[in-house]
Design an enzyme around this catalytic site. Structure first.
Site, PDB file in Angstrom:
ATOM      1  CG  HIS A  92      -8.140  -9.051  12.233  1.00  0.00           C
ATOM      2  ND1 HIS A  92      -8.188  -8.569  10.954  1.00  0.00           N
ATOM      3  CD2 HIS A  92      -7.016  -8.564  12.785  1.00  0.00           C
ATOM      4  CE1 HIS A  92      -7.106  -7.835  10.740  1.00  0.00           C
ATOM      5  NE2 HIS A  92      -6.378  -7.815  11.838  1.00  0.00           N
ATOM      6  N   PRO A  93     -11.140  -7.310  11.769  1.00  0.00           N
ATOM      7  CG  PRO A  93     -10.630  -5.032  11.502  1.00  0.00           C
ATOM      8  CD  PRO A  93     -10.168  -6.279  12.197  1.00  0.00           C
ATOM      9  CB  CYS A  94      -9.778  -9.532   7.506  1.00  0.00           C
ATOM     10  SG  CYS A  94      -8.327  -9.630   8.466  1.00  0.00           S
ATOM     11  N   GLY A  95     -12.705  -9.280   7.253  1.00  0.00           N
ATOM     12  CA  GLY A  95     -13.798  -9.674   6.372  1.00  0.00           C
ATOM     13  C   GLY A  95     -15.038  -8.811   6.504  1.00  0.00           C
TER      14      GLY A  95
END
Lengths: 713, 216
Positions: free
Chosen positions: B160-163
């Site tokens: 997941h690219p959230c951070g």
């Protein structure tokens, strides 16, 4: 030439299959959308390439592109393109059966023979020389169990059997057979052949080494041209998927059959072409010589030789089975996607978010109208999975616009029961929800029961009692005040988390009920139903917590609930409200529930209001936990309030609860049939009398008791 | 752009530029590995980077001699080689896609056995090197989920690219040679993959990182 391997039988490493997930996905989609029960064979294309790994053979691979286009995604995928060096096409045929029984019953020998016959005919009529790919046909039988997302399948790579079998004279790495000069020339020739889009996917060919030790790659059909020239060395080459150092791969079998049948050679020199990182690798590639004795009767078109080639499954003659439930079952996918959203929330903003509490929580929604629909949706969004909806109404034509779980279809033919339609809709939204619908009216005070209906009303009372008992949280979402009375009482009795949402035309109230009068004190923090029920036995007639218990929906009222729909105009009965109101109130009701679940004191948590200084829990990750929220769309404003329980409450005071415990259904019936009974019992009648003596103005005071504190946000 | 003012994201165009630089670079420093290929999308102008069939060969396993009802579809043929064991092989496919909403690259991946059976995440985890497991356990940004691959419409695993933008900014800030010259998007993917690759056991040779520094 060394002859030490003498007369050993030439053994071929079987072709192996590999089926990409995409193939099964498209097959399922074709089966569902296009083929239906038609199980006639389908022409498909497999792909293979020369072995390119010293330890792993290349497999015949089926991809989504192996199948014809699914009409639903027409033109979105390019058709099989020729000339791809890593995807040499192999023609295949697929028999996909409709049942697992017919899969097992397929005549495997017969099917294999039929494919072998095609190869044999192509050899005889010369087609195999023009398009050598047809020498390596394959056959796939399958049963696609679309309900379980599992696929039974079995590959066969038909090979014409030479009888007696070919014997091996010698077999060595090509690098040991050729001089450096020839090897260089040969590598260059191979690299040209493999990089030209005209030849890159031609798997059978001729290697010609002329008298100047110059190597060239020619098409198989050119054999007759070159065989006459005595100073040429000819080898029959093929893309070898096999990695083994002592065995050629499967495609050589049908090549030998072709050579034997068409040209009747006794001794065949062959080259198994293998590569590393896209370039010819003569260390991996093998050069060998085989001796063939033409079997009896070869050359006559009408008798196809025997064929073998069913793929073994880990050494055994059984079909394979692949399960793709994890990646195809929409329910599983929806669950993991929903979990993801919540997990992300936990990860980023709410580390203390307890997803297990939410997913195991059993919610009872009384009323499946505007509020019920919206609350159910919000609960699912928070990860609540167990939802029971109670309603006795049917979906009417006017409902779908405001009641977000219904569509026009639900209104037809007199309308579905809301409880049932809502459950269907919830399952459509999220298949993993455990939703149940209960068609049932909630008995109400002020709606007297004729004696012949008494029994069924009492049955409903017991049913409601059981429903509340078996759930963890109850939402009161009906459209009348009096229908909330019995559930309020039952919830107070069993100390369930209870949340009320009520709508006016442009104002709403959302509140959580306090713990019941017989609940253990705040300190024990016990929410355990069993522990509670023991304490219930030590019922005290007075509130243990005095005025500190938070109130219920009825605590501020000075009249017992009566029939509020009698003598009303239609717009009053239908609870006409501004459409935005219900979604706002529903959302707040669910957020309130989540707040209670995450508060260390749970149902006993004190009511908090904005900016109140006497609480420490505003540091809770979910913010404050109010008791009541009142909002007005007319003012676009919202207030948090606290109201404590009233000793004369008609639903939750200890007198009422203990009376219910003592007399049960008899008490309920009396309350339903005689509204003044409750007022008499709780002392409201007395209160009213004294109030009117003092000429107090109740008009604007009914909602704000003295203990109420309100702060506008 | 100055690194200090940069938010760690890149545009779709920058991604394309970075992808080209990255594939060239990869070829140069990883001649023994298959190349990353730019796969143009059939739906939009965007595409993605693809590295497929990375082969992991485990130890060879003898075929179990279970008693099952075998079918006899054909007679015994002594020209067929019968192997009694086969190596445990699994393949990894990696795709690097551009996320329009996060404006960063996203790693999609899957693993499957040689016959095509996909590996579930818990099975993949077992095969991953120990250091990957550690990264997964300890770092906040390594959030692996199964989601539909936007181009293939089949579920793949995704980091997941959230951070991503946050730690990319830190990465560029923390590296003096990168920080001085402003944001060079050509370096983006190498730096990004050097971090992300750890999670799935995909290593970037040091030379590749250093090369970038020296030529920028």
């Amino acid at each position: 030439m060394e002859g030490n391997s003498g007369k050993s039988i030439l053994q071929f490493a079987p072709f192996q299959s590999s089926v990409d997930e995409g193939f099964w996905h498209r097959l399922s989609s074709l089966k569902l959308n296009k083929f239906g029960i038609d199980d006639s064979p389908i022409l498909i294309t497999g792909f293979y390439a020369p072995c390119s790994h010293s330890q792993v053979s290349n497999h015949l691979t089926l991809l989504a592109e192996s199948l014809p286009l699914d009409s639903s995604e027409e033109s979105s995928v390019p058709a099989v393109s020729r000339g791809n060096r890593n995807r040499c096409s192999v023609p295949g045929i697929l028999y996909n059966t409709n049942t697992v029984e017919s899969f097992h019953a397929l005549d495997k020998q017969g099917l294999l023979k039929a494919e072998a016959k095609k190869i044999w005919e192509d050899i005889q009529n010369g087609k195999a020389l023009e398009d050598t790919a047809v020498l390596s046909r394959f056959l796939l039988i399958s049963f696609a169990d679309l309900k379980k997302w599992s696929f039974h399948y079995w590959f066969a790579f038909p090979a014409l059997v030479l009888d007696p079998p070919a014997t091996l004279v010698n077999l060595k790495p090509a690098s040991q057979v050729f001089s450096v000069e020839v090897a260089e020339s040969l590598s260059a020739a191979f690299n040209d052949w493999r990089s030209s889009s005209l030849t890159a996917d031609v798997p059978f060919f001729l290697v010609v080494i002329d008298s100047n030790l110059h190597a060239t790659i020619k098409h198989l059909k050119d054999w007759e041209t070159y065989q006459s020239a005595a100073d040429h060395k000819l080898l029959f080459g093929f893309y070898d998927p096999c990695h083994l150092p002592n065995n050629p791969g499967w495609p050589l079998r049908n090549l030998l059959a072709l050579i034997c049948s068409r040209w009747d050679l006794k001794s065949v020199r062959f080259l198994c072409y293998r590569e590393t990182r896209g370039f010819a690798d003569l260390g991996l590639s093998l050069v060998g010589e085989a001796q063939i004795t033409a079997p009896q009767g070869w050359g006559t078109l009408h008798s196809t030789p025997n064929a073998v080639g069913w793929e073994l499954n880990k050494g055994r003659k059984v079909p394979r089975c692949i399960s793709l439930a994890k990646s195809m079952d929409p329910t599983r996918l929806a669950v993991s996607a929903a979990d993801l959203n919540l997990k992300l929330m936990r990860w980023r903003a709410l580390p203390s978010l307890n997803l297990n509490t939410l997913s195991s929580l059993k919610c009872l929604l009384l009323g499946a109208g505007t509020l019920g629909c919206q609350v159910a949706r919000m609960l699912m969004a928070w990860g609540v999975r167990k939802i029971t909806l109670v309603d006795n109404g049917r979906v009417a034509m006017s409902n779908p616009l405001r009641q977000s779980l219904y569509t026009l279809d639900d209104c037809l033919n007199g309308g579905e029961f809301k409880a049932a339609a809502a459950v269907n809709s919830l399952k459509k939204i999220f298949p993993a929800v455990e939703a149940e619908g209960v068609v049932m009216a909630i008995p109400m005070p002020g709606h007297p029961v004729p004696s012949q209906e008494e029994q069924s009303v009492l049955d409903d009372c017991r049913r409601l009692h059981d429903l509340i008992d078996s759930h963890d949280a109850v939402f009161l979402l009906t459209d009348t005040r009096e229908s909330r009375w019995l559930p309020s009482l039952l919830c107070a009795n069993t100390n369930k988390i209870t949340i009320t949402a009520a709508l006016g035309f442009d104002s709403f109230l959302v509140m959580r009920h306090g713990a019941g009068p017989c609940s253990s004190s705040h300190d024990s923090k016990s929410e355990d139903a069993n522990a509670l029920s023991t304490e219930m036995n030590n019922l005290a007639l007075t509130d243990r917590n005095g005025g500190h218990r938070l109130g219920c929906y009825f605590c501020n009222d000075v009249v017992a609930p009566i029939d509020s729909t009698a003598n009303r105009t239609l717009d009053q009965q239908c609870t006409v409200t501004r459409p935005g109101l219900a979604p706002i109130a529903s959302a707040l009701a669910v957020e309130l529930l989540v707040g209670i679940l995450h508060h260390p004191d749970g149902i006993f948590a004190e009511g908090e209001i904005v900016n109140s200084s006497n609480n420490g829990s505003s540091e809770q990750p979910l913010g404050i936990l109010p008791h009541q929220i009142r909002g007005s769309l007319g003012q676009f404003s919202q207030m948090t309030l606290v109201g404590h329980s009233s000793d004369s409450c008609t639903a939750c005071c200890s007198i009422v609860v203990s009376e219910y415990r003592k007399r049960g259904m008899e008490f309920i019936l009396q309350a339903i049939n005689h509204p003044t009974y409750l007022e008499d019992l709780t002392g409201l009648t007395e209160l009213m009398k004294s109030a009117s003596t003092f000429q107090m103005d109740w008009d604007d005071g009914t909602d704000d008791d003295d203990d109420d504190t309100c702060v506008e946000i | 752009m100055e690194v200090l003012l940069w938010d760690g994201t890149l545009s779709s165009h920058d991604f394309h530029v970075a992808a080209r630089a990255f594939t060239e670079n990869w070829k140069q420093f990883n001649p023994t590995l298959p190349p990353w290929i730019w796969v143009p999308s059939r739906l939009s102008e965007q595409g993605y980077l693809s590295l497929e069939k990375i082969c992991i060969v485990g130890s060879s396993k003898e075929h179990e001699q279970k008693d099952v009802d075998e079918e006899e579809p054909e007679p015994v043929d002594n020209a067929t080689l019968v192997e009694t064991s086969s190596p445990q092989v699994c393949y990894y496919d990696f795709h690097i896609l551009y996320s329009d909403s996060y404006r960063v690259p996203v790693l999609y991946f899957r693993a499957y056995c040689i016959d095509g059976q996909p590996l579930a995440w818990d099975e993949i985890e077992k095969v991953l090197p120990a250091c990957s497991a550690k990264v997964l356990l300890e770092s906040k940004w390594t959030f692996i989920t199964q989601e539909e691959h936007p181009h293939l419409n089949r579920p793949w695993y995704k980091l997941h690219p959230c951070g991503t933008s946050e730690w990319m900014k830190l990465l560029f800030l923390g590296d003096e040679s990168l920080a001085k010259k402003g944001v060079a998007f050509e370096q983006y993917l190498v730096s990004w993959l050097s971090v992300v690759g750890q999670v799935v056991g995909l290593r970037i040779p040091f030379e590749m990182l250093n090369h970038h520094k020296s030529c920028n």
